[in-house]
Design an enzyme around this catalytic site. Structure first.
Site, PDB file in Angstrom:
ATOM      1  N   SER A   8     -20.418  31.779 -40.782  1.00 29.65           N
ATOM      2  CA  SER A   8     -20.724  31.530 -39.846  1.00 29.65           C
ATOM      3  C   SER A   8     -20.748  32.676 -38.439  1.00 29.65           C
ATOM      4  CB  SER A   8     -18.700  31.157 -38.970  1.00 29.65           C
ATOM      5  OG  SER A   8     -17.991  32.228 -39.163  1.00 29.65           O
ATOM      6  N   GLU A  10     -20.911  35.230 -35.454  1.00 33.85           N
ATOM      7  CA  GLU A  10     -20.406  36.267 -34.705  1.00 33.85           C
ATOM      8  C   GLU A  10     -21.423  37.027 -33.373  1.00 33.85           C
ATOM      9  OE1 GLU A  10     -16.939  37.882 -34.437  1.00 33.85           O
ATOM     10  OE2 GLU A  10     -17.004  39.520 -33.544  1.00 33.85           O
ATOM     11  N   ASP A 101      -7.728  44.448 -26.977  1.00 36.74           N
ATOM     12  CA  ASP A 101      -6.821  45.951 -27.035  1.00 36.74           C
ATOM     13  C   ASP A 101      -7.271  46.558 -25.231  1.00 36.74           C
ATOM     14  OD1 ASP A 101      -6.532  46.746 -29.400  1.00 36.74           O
ATOM     15  OD2 ASP A 101      -8.758  46.628 -29.503  1.00 36.74           O
ATOM     16  N   PHE A 210     -17.863  52.229 -35.448  1.00 32.17           N
ATOM     17  CA  PHE A 210     -17.544  51.707 -35.892  1.00 32.17           C
ATOM     18  C   PHE A 210     -16.239  51.893 -36.576  1.00 32.17           C
ATOM     19  CE2 PHE A 210     -21.154  48.072 -34.569  1.00 32.17           C
ATOM     20  CZ  PHE A 210     -20.449  48.424 -33.654  1.00 32.17           C
ATOM     21  N   HIS A 260     -17.936  35.280 -42.592  1.00 33.28           N
ATOM     22  CA  HIS A 260     -18.519  35.490 -41.163  1.00 33.28           C
ATOM     23  C   HIS A 260     -19.636  36.397 -41.183  1.00 33.28           C
ATOM     24  CE1 HIS A 260     -17.577  35.006 -37.160  1.00 33.28           C
ATOM     25  NE2 HIS A 260     -16.965  36.332 -36.745  1.00 33.28           N
TER      26      HIS A 260
END
Ligand SMILES: Cc1cc2nc3c(=O)[nH]c(=O)nc-3n(C[C@H](O)[C@H](O)[C@H](O)COP(=O)(O)OP(=O)(O)OC[C@H]3O[C@@H](n4cnc5c(N)ncnc54)[C@H](O)[C@@H]3O)c2cc1C
Length: 279
Positions: A8, A10, A101, A210, A260
């Site tokens: 998949s 995103e 968050d 990140f 993913h």
């Protein structure tokens, strides 16, 4: 490779008309790889509610399977219920269910009625029955706010017991962390698929940020090499492709039930890794 494996991609909802146009081109390229689904992130507190909905609608209009993310922190029961009903009407059958968050500086009053993703999983099940395949997040290197790795596994088990069907992990560059997490979860009697989240390496500064924010350990040997590329973007990307492809090969050989890709709304790196893996 098992035919049941789940691959998949995103996306995040674009903020501009140009971004929207570009993303449609990206998913048309990626669609030719025939992934199981495309997921679309959701800003905590509903900040991208309209953008997520619009992106999911466009994916559906192109005949693609879209899996909207849905977060519960700061959300009201009514807003989540309305979204679930809208998704049902659109023919959506998979949701990625998260806590999300709060923005920094938000106080306890903004938490809303749900504290954890397990609360949202429970709500989705009670409102929509078995209509949706529910994905949840997993953290091979532990969620940064968890009290301990064990407490984080307890939290993961709770989400599964509340009704999750499968999980997607936070990205990582240490395959061992993934295998250990899966072993520990299996020892707790959890047998749902746990699909590794893969972040291609294309930009050192962005990736470093990140990793810092999400408490991801970038192995020192990778970090040193990435830093040494300086302005040599092509060199960095070639190295990144090698490292990430090798990790994916290890993950799949070790039994990972798919991959993913965190695409960052780009197709090139994910496509190249996919091609090298011969998926
Ligand atoms: C695949 C993936 C997709 C994501 N997509 C998005 C997105 O679209 N939008 C977005 O805003 N964010 C997204 N995130 C980030 C995510 O929202 C954050 O990591 C968030 O901090 C935690 O969400 P969660 O669903 O994992 O929360 P939870 O599973 O609720 O866990 C949050 C923390 O609480 C702890 N905890 C859980 N239950 C309990 C309990 N009962 N008692 C004590 N502690 C507990 C956990 O150990 C953990 O430290 C995504 C993350 C992943 C891995």
């Amino acid at each position: 490779m098992s035919r049941e494996s789940t691959y998949s991609f995103e996306f995040y909802p674009p903020k501009t008309p140009e971004g929207t146009e570009k993303l449609a081109q990206v998913w048309r390229q990626l669609a030719s790889l025939q992934p199981r689904f495309f997921s679309v992130t959701f800003g905590a507190g509903g900040s991208t509610r309209e953008g997520t909905l619009a992106t999911v609608k466009s994916l559906r209009a192109d005949g693609l399977e879209a899996a909207p993310h849905l977060s519960c922190i700061g959300a009201s029961r009514e807003s989540v219920r309305d979204l679930l009903d809208t998704y049902r009407e659109m023919g959506i059958t998979r949701v990625v269910t998260l806590r999300g968050d709060l923005p920094s500086g938000a106080g306890p009053a903004q938490i809303g009625q749900w504290r954890y993703a397990s609360d949202l999983v429970e709500f989705v099940r009670s409102h929509s029955g078995d209509l949706f395949h529910i994905e949840v997040a997993a953290y091979p290197e532990s969620h940064p706010q968890s009290r301990s790795p064990r407490a984080d596994i307890d939290a993961f088990v709770r989400k599964v017991k509340a009704g999750a069907n499968s999980a997607i992990t936070q990205f990582f560059y240490d395959a061992e962390a993934y295998f250990r997490f899966v072993d520990e979860v299996r020892a707790r009697g959890i047998d749902i698929p746990i699909v590794p989240g893969i972040m291609p390496i294309t930009n050192y500064a962005q990736l470093h940020g990140f990793c810092e924010r999400s408490a991801i350990d970038m192995p020192r040997w990778i970090e040193l090499r990435l830093r040494s590329f300086g302005d040599d973007v092509a060199g960095l990307r070639a190295f990144g492709l090698d490292v990430v492809t090798r990790m994916c090969e290890r993950l799949l050989a070790g039994g990972a039930p798919g991959l993913h890709f965190y695409t960052m709304n780009q197709s090139q790196a994910s496509t190249e890794i996919w091609r090298r893996l011969g998926i």
